[in-house]
Scaffold this active site. Structure first.
Site, PDB file in Angstrom:
ATOM      1  N   ARG A   1       0.837  -1.193   0.000  1.00 17.68           N
ATOM      2  CA  ARG A   1       0.000   0.000   0.000  1.00 17.68           C
ATOM      3  C   ARG A   1       0.873   1.245   0.000  1.00 17.68           C
ATOM      4  O   ARG A   1       2.069   1.161   0.332  1.00 17.68           O
ATOM      5  CB  ARG A   1      -0.835   0.061   1.292  1.00 17.68           C
ATOM      6  CG  ARG A   1      -1.548  -1.214   1.634  1.00 17.68           C
ATOM      7  CD  ARG A   1      -1.452  -1.535   3.128  1.00 17.68           C
ATOM      8  NE  ARG A   1      -1.892  -2.917   3.364  1.00 17.68           N
ATOM      9  CZ  ARG A   1      -3.142  -3.260   3.659  1.00 17.68           C
ATOM     10  NH1 ARG A   1      -4.048  -2.331   3.813  1.00 17.68           N
ATOM     11  NH2 ARG A   1      -3.475  -4.511   3.802  1.00 17.68           N
TER      12      ARG A   1
ATOM     13  N   ASP B   1      -3.429   3.922   3.717  1.00 18.31           N
ATOM     14  CA  ASP B   1      -3.175   2.501   3.991  1.00 18.31           C
ATOM     15  C   ASP B   1      -4.168   1.620   3.241  1.00 18.31           C
ATOM     16  O   ASP B   1      -3.992   0.404   3.188  1.00 18.31           O
ATOM     17  CB  ASP B   1      -3.235   2.210   5.497  1.00 18.31           C
ATOM     18  CG  ASP B   1      -4.510   2.727   6.144  1.00 18.31           C
ATOM     19  OD1 ASP B   1      -4.742   3.942   6.076  1.00 18.31           O
ATOM     20  OD2 ASP B   1      -5.275   1.923   6.690  1.00 18.31           O
ATOM     21  N   ASN B   2      -5.199   2.209   2.669  1.00 18.89           N
ATOM     22  CA  ASN B   2      -6.152   1.447   1.867  1.00 18.89           C
ATOM     23  C   ASN B   2      -6.017   1.791   0.388  1.00 18.89           C
ATOM     24  O   ASN B   2      -6.953   1.582  -0.386  1.00 18.89           O
ATOM     25  CB  ASN B   2      -7.584   1.728   2.343  1.00 18.89           C
ATOM     26  CG  ASN B   2      -7.829   1.201   3.747  1.00 18.89           C
ATOM     27  OD1 ASN B   2      -7.176   0.254   4.175  1.00 18.89           O
ATOM     28  ND2 ASN B   2      -8.757   1.805   4.455  1.00 18.89           N
TER      29      ASN B   2
HETATM   30  P1  AMP Z   1      -9.321  -0.172   8.031  1.00 17.78           P
HETATM   31  O1  AMP Z   1      -9.813   1.240   8.192  1.00 17.78           O
HETATM   32  O2  AMP Z   1     -10.398  -1.206   8.139  1.00 17.78           O
HETATM   33  O3  AMP Z   1      -8.490  -0.351   6.825  1.00 17.78           O
HETATM   34  O4  AMP Z   1      -8.394  -0.468   9.306  1.00 17.78           O
HETATM   35  C1  AMP Z   1      -7.419   0.425   9.772  1.00 17.78           C
HETATM   36  C2  AMP Z   1      -6.510  -0.242  10.770  1.00 17.78           C
HETATM   37  O5  AMP Z   1      -7.255  -0.734  11.899  1.00 17.78           O
HETATM   38  C3  AMP Z   1      -5.748  -1.440  10.243  1.00 17.78           C
HETATM   39  O6  AMP Z   1      -4.478  -1.397  10.852  1.00 17.78           O
HETATM   40  C4  AMP Z   1      -6.552  -2.618  10.730  1.00 17.78           C
HETATM   41  O7  AMP Z   1      -5.778  -3.790  10.847  1.00 17.78           O
HETATM   42  C5  AMP Z   1      -7.019  -2.124  12.086  1.00 17.78           C
HETATM   43  N1  AMP Z   1      -8.270  -2.769  12.541  1.00 17.78           N
HETATM   44  C6  AMP Z   1      -9.521  -2.584  12.073  1.00 17.78           C
HETATM   45  N2  AMP Z   1     -10.406  -3.319  12.760  1.00 17.78           N
HETATM   46  C7  AMP Z   1      -9.702  -4.010  13.708  1.00 17.78           C
HETATM   47  C8  AMP Z   1     -10.039  -4.946  14.735  1.00 17.78           C
HETATM   48  N3  AMP Z   1     -11.300  -5.327  14.945  1.00 17.78           N
HETATM   49  N4  AMP Z   1      -9.027  -5.443  15.480  1.00 17.78           N
HETATM   50  C9  AMP Z   1      -7.746  -5.058  15.299  1.00 17.78           C
HETATM   51  N5  AMP Z   1      -7.373  -4.177  14.358  1.00 17.78           N
HETATM   52  C10 AMP Z   1      -8.319  -3.656  13.562  1.00 17.78           C
HETATM   53 MG    MG Z   2      -7.234  -1.257   5.749  1.00 17.29          MG
END
Ligand code: AMP
Ligand code: MG
Length: 484
Positions: free
Chosen positions: A182, A251-252
């Site tokens: 990413r 990061d996405n």
């Molecule tokens: P995202 O916005 O879904 O791309 O997630 C952003 C960050 O939060 C990434 O580092 C994910 O791994 C982390 N993350 C999201 N949901 C969880 C969860 N339920 N437990 C642990 N890490 C999470």
């Molecule tokens: Mg993500």
């Protein structure tokens, strides 16, 4: 070890320091909910093997083959504009890479496989509804021809996980991607000033995504340009489908140009550039109409991270990177025009006509997907279907006349439009009812019907009119969430 899965582990081997070796959690009772057998076959995997005990253990992260070197990837990222130097896979692992029969390399990644050292406050888990949501929408995107991560399988874990509405079935999504690199992966090492690691990462990314640039002078700058073009093309495709990613954090944002992370995403029903579904996007940063500007902002962040590799002189590096980032505006614009040129069946881009159409839609409650499917009738002189979509039809007939005058061959234009304008998309009200039945009633039938429709989005099926119809007037506004 399940027969037939022999992992290659280039990320683990070549990028030490870019991850934490990490196993998936053991589950009380891992069960397969759905397997993408056609995708498995294209990867050279045997669906029967994946459906057996060892296959389910692999797909759920319960027990992995000896050839896997599972790990949690480190990355950073700008989230809603603010920089987080340490994100990383908080609830996911990269199992390893697989080479398909054509020799292409694919990551197998499990989401919901348990807490990792990057979990921060999170529980490391995923639940069935959001896992099936990602499965459904990513498979719809693939069928629509949009670069995307793919869903290989969804499993339940046999335990329950606390979410907003109470306890829900724990689940794991097995997904495939051409890589999980990413913008945030580069940012992680740039923020720490680790130039040698940045160089290593660039070499790795080039080998995976732009092998023709390996060893060329100015590879970092050329790579930035490639990623910018891929992302411009990707976001233009989203715009053409009314797709709202919802959490376009760096990061996405992949380096491959694949859509990743189907959390709060949704398809817009009625045209409105300000449409936002995500509960946390209070300022509308990631609204439908902002996506092209945001992707340029994200690429500027990649440019910053690559600066030390672009030129030894920082001033010169900034100049050269700025040129590429600024050129991205043009790339976004032409990709966007190309998408709408095809959607309208035009022989060549007509910016004024396309912009006039967007003006015409504004504030008139037009069903975005339905509009394009009503066009072929209008081309044959029957405008009623198009006109009926507008709360106020003033100016629509005039626009239709201008449009028709641009089309030399209506039959050809209709055939072209029907290959790019879907009849079936994962409409919010259909997704909600399907996921609710799956999560809370243990009934997968609505999910399976909807999945079948969106996997063949251009083909009309008798009796399935409900799946092509706009959202009912009284459908509640949906709200989507991150980290579910
Ligand atoms: P995202 O916005 O879904 O791309 O997630 C952003 C960050 O939060 C990434 O580092 C994910 O791994 C982390 N993350 C999201 N949901 C969880 C969860 N339920 N437990 C642990 N890490 C999470
Ligand atoms: Mg993500």
């Amino acid at each position: 070890m399940p027969p037939g899965v022999d992992f290659d582990n280039s990320y683990a081997q070549e990028l030490q320091g870019f991850y934490v070796p990490w196993q998936g959690q053991h589950w009380p009772d891992p069960q397969l909910v759905i397997l993408n057998a056609p995708l498995a076959r294209t990867l050279g995997l045997d669906p029967a093997m994946l459906s057996g005990t060892a296959g389910i253990a692999l797909l759920s992260g319960h027990a992995l083959p000896d050839s896997a070197r599972p790990l949690a990837q480190a990355y950073a990222g700008h989230q809603f504009g603010g920089f987080s130097p340490q994100l990383g896979d908080g609830r996911a692992i990269l199992v390893g890479e697989m080479l398909d029969p054509d020799g292409r390399r694919w990551d197998l990644h499990l989401k919901g496989s348990g807490r990792t050292p990057f979990a921060r406050g999170g529980d490391g888990r995923a639940v069935l509804g959001p896992v099936l949501r990602e499965y459904l929408i990513s498979e719809a995107m693939a069928a629509l021809g949009v670069p995307t991560t793919r869903a290989l399988a969804a499993c339940t874990t046999g335990d329950r996980v606390l979410r907003q509405n109470g306890l829900e079935p724990g689940a794991v999504l097995a997904r495939i991607a051409s890589s999980h690199l990413r913008v945030g992966t580069f940012q992680f090492f740039a923020a720490r000033g680790e130039v040698d690691r940045l160089r290593l990462l660039l070499d790795y990314a080039l080998a995976r995504h732009d092998p023709d640039l390996v060893g060329t002078p100015d590879a970092a700058l050329a790579f930035l340009d490639r990623v910018a073009r891929r992302q411009a093309h990707l976001v233009a495709q989203w715009m053409g489908l009314g797709f709202i990613h919802g959490v376009m954090n760096t990061d996405n944002t992949t380096l491959s140009g694949e859509t990743i992370d189907y959390g709060p995403c949704a398809f817009m029903d009625r045209y409105d550039p300000a449409t936002v579904f995500s509960s946390i996007d209070r300022t509308g940063r990631y609204a439908y109409g902002n996506q092209p500007a945001i992707i340029q902002w994200n690429l500027a962040r990649l440019a910053e991270a690559l600066l030390p590799l672009i030129d030894r002189s920082e001033t010169r590096a900034i100049e050269r990177a700025t040129e590429v980032v600024e050129a991205m505006a043009g790339a976004c614009r032409s990709a966007w025009l190309e998408v709408f040129t095809r959607k309208l069946g035009l022989p060549a881009p007509d910016a004024a006509l396309i912009e006039a159409l967007h003006d015409l839609w504004q504030g008139r409650g037009v069903d975005f997907t339905g509009f394009f499917r009503a066009l072929p009738a209008a081309l044959r002189g029957d405008e009623a279907g198009v006109l009926a979509l507008f709360s106020d039809p003033a100016g629509v007939a005039g626009w239709l006349a201008r449009w028709r005058a641009q089309i030399p061959d209506p039959a050809r234009a209709t055939a072209q439009m029907e290959t790019v304008n879907p009849l079936y998309i994962p409409r919010n009200h259909l997704v909600e009812e399907a996921l609710h039945a799956a999560s809370f009633e243990g009934d997968l039938s609505l999910f399976e019907t909807l999945l079948a429709r969106v996997q063949a989005p251009f083909t009309s099926v008798a009796g399935m009119e409900r799946y092509a119809a706009p959202a009912p007037e009284d459908a509640p506004e949906i709200v989507t969430f991150c980290g579910t």
